[in-house]
Design an enzyme around this catalytic site. Structure first.
Site, PDB file in Angstrom:
ATOM      1  N   ILE A   1       0.823  -0.904  -0.345  1.00  0.00           N
ATOM      2  CA  ILE A   1      -0.246   0.329   0.364  1.00  0.00           C
ATOM      3  C   ILE A   1       0.874   1.536  -0.003  1.00  0.00           C
ATOM      4  O   ILE A   1       0.595   2.305  -0.787  1.00  0.00           O
ATOM      5  CB  ILE A   1      -1.182   0.217   1.247  1.00  0.00           C
ATOM      6  CG1 ILE A   1      -1.697  -1.319   1.096  1.00  0.00           C
ATOM      7  CG2 ILE A   1      -1.662   0.875   1.458  1.00  0.00           C
ATOM      8  CD1 ILE A   1      -3.345  -1.439   2.279  1.00  0.00           C
TER       9      ILE A   1
ATOM     10  N   CYS B   1     -11.051  -0.217   3.145  1.00  0.00           N
ATOM     11  CA  CYS B   1     -10.988  -0.303   1.641  1.00  0.00           C
ATOM     12  C   CYS B   1     -12.610   0.230   0.795  1.00  0.00           C
ATOM     13  O   CYS B   1     -13.494   0.149   0.604  1.00  0.00           O
ATOM     14  CB  CYS B   1     -10.043  -1.151   0.220  1.00  0.00           C
ATOM     15  SG  CYS B   1     -10.797  -3.264   1.276  1.00  0.00           S
TER      16      CYS B   1
ATOM     17  N   SER C   1      -5.046 -10.235  -2.742  1.00  0.00           N
ATOM     18  CA  SER C   1      -5.348  -8.781  -2.566  1.00  0.00           C
ATOM     19  C   SER C   1      -4.805  -8.287  -1.175  1.00  0.00           C
ATOM     20  O   SER C   1      -4.462  -7.843  -0.881  1.00  0.00           O
ATOM     21  CB  SER C   1      -5.894  -8.186  -3.685  1.00  0.00           C
ATOM     22  OG  SER C   1      -7.121  -7.940  -2.808  1.00  0.00           O
TER      23      SER C   1
ATOM     24  N   GLY D   1      -4.234  -8.860   2.330  1.00  0.00           N
ATOM     25  CA  GLY D   1      -2.458  -9.668   2.690  1.00  0.00           C
ATOM     26  C   GLY D   1      -3.216 -10.233   4.446  1.00  0.00           C
ATOM     27  O   GLY D   1      -3.982 -10.599   4.669  1.00  0.00           O
TER      28      GLY D   1
ATOM     29  N   THR E   1      -5.169  -7.579   6.010  1.00  0.00           N
ATOM     30  CA  THR E   1      -6.986  -7.847   6.462  1.00  0.00           C
ATOM     31  C   THR E   1      -7.018  -9.235   6.700  1.00  0.00           C
ATOM     32  O   THR E   1      -8.088  -9.369   7.576  1.00  0.00           O
ATOM     33  CB  THR E   1      -6.609  -8.603   4.529  1.00  0.00           C
ATOM     34  OG1 THR E   1      -6.503  -6.503   3.923  1.00  0.00           O
ATOM     35  CG2 THR E   1      -8.341  -8.370   4.581  1.00  0.00           C
TER      36      THR E   1
END
Length: 303
Positions: free
Chosen positions: A15, A127, A158, A160, A163
């Site tokens: 990020i 997100c 997507s 990781g 998350t």
């Protein structure tokens, strides 16, 4: 040359590295430092090649420098940011937090950015929140929304370890934002890690309960307006089709519904285009940083 706000990026992962490329294009922000803890990280290596001053010695190194940033973008972890936030405040450095720490107020650019331009620390929520709360806000500014539910589907690759370890925190934080910023009386959030190969881009479904006599044309127009606003900083954000309106039914708990489908394709700066879930975080954070810098530099007379 016009003045820019001096920026440090704390964190050197995916990020942070994607954020770096966005900041390098900014007319208002000048990335000068990247701070990490892994001397072998790809992010630090790329930042050094691009002319930034880099370190693997952490935040204390940054704060010990004689020349300090105006703004810090932090993409580490919640516990790291909670520890660092008071240090930034003491040094007079504004912070944009891309972790779940939520030390400062949560910000969704189309909904409440102007309210928090003076805040010393702002949080970018999640997100899923950045992708879906604007739609809830678009509906609630036209009619009352007694209940809103969002479903965020992201490519499994997507997501990781951070998350995955914080799925519960993700859902709670996003649901809270659906209410406090989106304007729904009650909110719920669901995240799906899609294992499809090749990876699918981020797709989101937003359900909003509305009055049966709601002005549907006004709601649809409001949704389109907000989508256009998000597209100014996330070009890959788009409606999959027109908002769908449904009459009250048993399945909807006796309430009329408007359902909105969006997808988010990333810009491909560092992360793949399918990682729109990560791209919308870095793009929204850049937008917030630019607006803070505009306010500071213009009001302060630097421009």
């Amino acid at each position: 040359m016009p003045s820019k706000a001096k920026v440090a990026i704390v964190g050197s992962g995916n990020i942070s590295t994607d954020l770096l490329y966005k900041l390098l294009r900014s007319e208002w922000l000048e990335p000068r430092w990247m701070v990490g803890i892994d001397p072998e990280s790809d992010g630090l290596a790329r930042a050094a090649k691009l002319g930034l001053e880099t370190t693997h010695e952490g935040v204390d190194w940054l704060l010990a420098q004689p020349d300090k940033p105006d703004l810090v973008f932090e993409a580490t972890s919640a516990y790291v940011h909670r520890d660092a936030a008071p240090k930034y405040a003491e040094a007079g450095i504004r912070a944009i937090d891309l972790t779940p720490a939520a030390v400062g107020p949560a910000v969704i650019p189309p909904a409440n950015l102007r309210e928090h331009l003076d805040a010393p620390n702002v949080n970018m929520i999640t997100c899923g929140g950045q992708a879906t709360i604007p739609i809830v806000y678009a509906v609630s500014r036209i009619v009352e929304v007694p209940y809103a539910e969002i479903v965020a589907s992201v490519a499994s690759v997507s997501a990781g370890p951070g998350t995955r370890a914080n799925i519960d925190e993700f859902t709670k934080t996003t649901a809270r934002g659906v209410q406090t910023i989106g304007g729904a009386a009650r909110g719920k959030a669901i995240i799906i890690l899609n294992p499809a190969d090749p990876p699918m881009i981020m797709r989101d479904t937003i359900f909003c309960a509305i009055p049966t006599d709601a002005d549907r044309e006004a709601i649809a127009a409001s949704i389109h307006d907000v989508v256009k606003e998000v597209q100014t900083y996330v070009p890959g954000y788009r409606l999959l089709n027109e908002p769908q309106f449904d009459e009250p039914s048993i399945n909807s708990g006796g309430q009329a519904l408007v359902t909105t489908f969006v997808e988010v394709e990333g810009a491909g700066d560092y992360l793949p285009p399918y990682a729109g879930n990560l791209d919308i975080m870095t793009a929204a954070a850049t937008k917030v940083g630019e607006e803070i810098a505009k306010e500071t530099l213009v009001v302060g007379g630097a421009r």
